[in-house]
Design an enzyme around this catalytic site. Structure first.
Site, mmCIF file in Angstrom:
data_model
loop_
_atom_site.group_PDB
_atom_site.id
_atom_site.type_symbol
_atom_site.label_atom_id
_atom_site.label_comp_id
_atom_site.label_asym_id
_atom_site.label_seq_id
_atom_site.Cartn_x
_atom_site.Cartn_y
_atom_site.Cartn_z
ATOM 1 N N ASP A 95 -24.360 78.984 128.586
ATOM 2 C CA ASP A 95 -24.530 78.172 127.389
ATOM 3 C C ASP A 95 -23.173 77.799 126.798
ATOM 4 O O ASP A 95 -22.245 78.613 126.760
ATOM 5 C CB ASP A 95 -25.344 78.957 126.362
ATOM 6 N N GLU A 133 -20.122 88.287 145.101
ATOM 7 C CA GLU A 133 -20.513 89.597 145.628
ATOM 8 C C GLU A 133 -22.021 89.675 145.838
ATOM 9 O O GLU A 133 -22.499 90.379 146.731
ATOM 10 C CB GLU A 133 -20.098 90.708 144.656
#
Length: 541
Positions: free
Chosen positions: A210, A252
């Site tokens: 956001d 990851e």
């Protein structure tokens, strides 16, 4: 928990995904209390599978006082009790994934709630304390510090500063209840990196960021000067180091980011999409564009060009939880979107707007890249007029009541026409009132109508997944469409795989280009097989 690494076959799923935005509070109510919740979403997963979406983006579902619809987060590791529990969220993520639907969650890094433990500690600790270093506290100007520290303007209107009883002011670019974090403080960066890991460990596939261009501030917090470069709080260079560190974490887990980046400068916008930063960003130029063929073509060309420069796929969206509903917006004299232009009592031709919204659906879903669909758009919902005494959006109040706010696009969804509150699930009135006639848009009625907006979206999303014409040559998601010769007011293009899309915004019916078959139309062709005004068609070349 172990990282969920994607297989090579699905690693690029986000480049051309159809992603459905869920505003939990208004989607479906599972416990009858008038507020949508995770149980309601879980019960409607079959509907979302039938719709044909690839992922769900959830607006904030965290613990929050709901001063700004959940974008005032009090605890990122706790689900708000109005929506359910952390265990339910984990179950929802897993159940959706078993059905082939991934989950994207919202992160609100610019600010937290004034009920967040950090801010409460800062208030208690007082001026000059380390706790206040996590935010932007300042003394005011004037003889007694009675003037705000600078002249900035809040995103919601008015000053973004609030003074405390101890004399200090704190910064909030949004509502008073949303104090801005100090992103120059290492603890702020560490906390957000840990929050990202927390949710990736729980199986989410992506994170929507956001207000992604607002986090970093000039440490001097100077007055705003028009044309100042760099801007004191928008699109500062420090942001890119933050997002590079986030990208390393996402990699990851095979996770992806989509940024909410409102920037008019296309070159600076594209910087956020470099290979070591965000994967995608929302395309607000297209969303805000008026229903005008020349302007739409320019928006599409500019979008594809700026994304191609960094090898990123474009995103296409017509509406979200902050924006006037498409069917309403396209039925007005001014068909673009601008927050500053929102006003009560704007005349709307809803039949015209709906016809255009159907055509716009086929246009947006035919473009190369990812598509975002806000809940209820597939039902053709209009913007609702909320009674003045029921408006909750702080944007309305911060602007002195002149702006109707954003509640009109957040009204609880209609699911079943004959049930109380149109099947939203509530046994008492929902948190926002449904307008008269809302049941006519119910999903159960539209499911039985092959000409409905819901049927149009279902078929369009099915073809998007299965029709060879949508296939992209080369790297997934990196594609420039080819425009076809067309009369003024007509958009016509072909995709690499052979799909042809034609949208007629002109007054006269348009001849169709050469094709082997008609795949889908937003409305009927005329008697001579031509495309009427405000109608779109997908063709097989």
């Amino acid at each position: 928990m172990a990282a969920n690494r994607p297989s090579d076959a699905t690693a690029h799923w986000w480049r051309d995904a159809a992603i459905y935005q869920i505003y939990v509070r208004s989607f479906a109510d599972g416990d009858g209390d008038g507020t949508g919740d995770l149980a309601g979403v879980r019960a409607r997963l079959p509907y979302l599978v039938e719709l044909g979406v690839d992922a769900l983006w959830f607006t904030p579902w965290y613990l929050s006082p709901l001063a700004d619809g959940g974008y005032d987060v009090a605890d990122y590791r706790t689900i708000d009790p109005a929506f359910g529990t952390l265990a339910e969220a984990e179950k929802l993520i897993a159940e959706a994934r078993e059905l082939g639907i991934r989950t994207i969650i919202d992160i609100v890094p610019n600010h937290v709630s004034d009920q967040h433990a950090w801010f409460r500690a800062a208030l208690e600790a007082g001026p000059g304390s380390p706790e206040r270093d996590l935010f932007h506290f300042r003394t005011g100007r004037g003889a007694d510090g009675e003037i705000p520290p600078n002249d900035w303007v809040s995103e919601f209107g008015g000053t973004p500063w609030t003074r405390l009883d101890d004399g200090e002011w704190y910064l909030h670019l949004f509502a008073t209840q949303q104090p801005d974090l100090n992103w120059a403080h290492p603890a702020v960066r560490q906390e957000h990196e840990e929050v990202l890991r927390f949710w990736f460990e729980r199986g989410v596939s992506g994170v929507r960021i956001d207000s992604a261009a607002l986090l970093a501030k000039d440490p001097a917090l100077p007055d705003f000067t028009a044309g100042r470069d760099p801007h004191p709080f928008v699109d500062r260079d420090e942001l890119h180091d933050i997002y590079r560190s986030w990208r390393a974490i996402a990699d990851e887990y095979g996770g992806v980011f989509v940024g909410e980046v409102w920037l008019p400068d296309t070159e600076r916008f594209a910087r956020y999409l470099r290979p070591d930063e965000l994967h995608t960003a929302f395309n607000f130029n297209f969303l805000a564009c008026p229903w005008d063929a020349a302007l739409l073509r320019t928006a599409i060309d500019d979008t594809l060009a700026e994304h191609a420069s960094v090898g990123a796929p474009a995103t296409w969206v017509l509406c979200n939880h902050d924006v006037t509903r498409t069917a309403t917006r396209y039925g007005r004299a001014e068909t673009g979107f601008d927050f500053a232009a929102k006003a009560f009592g704007t005349p709307t031709d809803l039949a015209l707007g709906t016809r255009r919204a159907r055509a716009a659906a086929l246009l947006s879903l035919a473009l190369p890249g990812a598509a975002y669909l806000y809940q209820g758009e597939e039902l053709g919902l209009p913007e609702a007029d909320i009674p003045l005494d029921r408006i909750q959006d702080p944007m309305h109040f911060r602007k002195g009541g002149t702006d109707p706010g954003r509640d009109g696009c957040r009204v609880p969804l209609p699911w079943a026409a004959e049930e109380p509150y149109a099947g939203f699930g509530a046994t008492s009135e929902p948190w926002l009132p449904q307008p008269e006639g809302w049941a006519a848009y119910a999903a159960d009625l539209q499911s039985a109508d092959p000409e409905s907006m819901l049927s149009l979206y279902r078929e369009a999303l099915r073809l998007r997944r299965t029709e060879p014409g949508f296939e992209t040559a080369g790297e997934p998601g990196i594609e420039r469409l080819a425009w076809l010769d067309a009369p003024p007011g007509v958009l016509a293009f072909t995709r690499t795989g052979g799909l042809v899309c034609v949208v007629n915004l002109a007054a006269d019916a348009a001849e169709l280009p050469p094709h082997t078959s008609v795949l889908l139309t937003s409305g009927p062709l005329d008697g001579a097989g031509r495309l009427p005004q405000d109608t779109a068609v997908w063709l097989r070349a």
